[in-house]
Write an enzyme that holds these catalytic residues in place. Sequence first.
Site, PDB file in Angstrom:
ATOM      1  N   TYR A  91       0.828  -1.196   0.000  1.00 29.09           N
ATOM      2  CA  TYR A  91       0.000   0.000   0.000  1.00 29.09           C
ATOM      3  C   TYR A  91       0.866   1.252   0.000  1.00 29.09           C
ATOM      4  CZ  TYR A  91       0.752   0.959   5.019  1.00 29.09           C
ATOM      5  OH  TYR A  91       1.305   1.260   6.226  1.00 29.09           O
ATOM      6  N   CYS A  92       0.249   2.344  -0.453  1.00 25.92           N
ATOM      7  CA  CYS A  92       0.869   3.670  -0.437  1.00 25.92           C
ATOM      8  C   CYS A  92      -0.274   4.665  -0.226  1.00 25.92           C
ATOM      9  CB  CYS A  92       1.637   3.940  -1.730  1.00 25.92           C
ATOM     10  SG  CYS A  92       0.622   3.893  -3.222  1.00 25.92           S
ATOM     11  N   ARG A  93      -0.097   5.887  -0.646  1.00 26.26           N
ATOM     12  CA  ARG A  93      -1.148   6.885  -0.446  1.00 26.26           C
ATOM     13  C   ARG A  93      -2.296   6.724  -1.450  1.00 26.26           C
ATOM     14  NH1 ARG A  93      -1.838  12.074  -2.263  1.00 26.26           N
ATOM     15  NH2 ARG A  93       0.196  12.049  -3.238  1.00 26.26           N
TER      16      ARG A  93
END
Length: 121
Positions: A91-93
Amino acid sequence: MRNVVPYVVMVTGLTAVFVWAKWKQAEGREVRAVSVVSPAPAADGIMLIDVRTPEEFHARHRDGAVNIPVDEVETLAPQLVPDKNTLLLLYCRTGKRADRAMEILKKMGYSRVENLHRLDM
């Protein structure tokens, strides 16, 4: 009241310029540190990986996540995740860096890689 408005506008503008300058300064800084909350995959063979920058990770991250910035995936993944059958949840932003990391990991032979942003839809 008319005398206050120019000062409010000036202070707001100066604050915006200051925040932008600090952000640009931090953006250009090379950071090679990696934060590892959980150094090994869980017993169930799943690893949660945050592919954002170390600064973003330190500001806030999901419990149990390991920070492997997308630009460091090729170097750090073999060290932190030697078993290529481990389920990797990235995951990231926004999901874009997680997509990039997922492509890299699949090319490296990791068979079970998912972008959590795609699973949340």
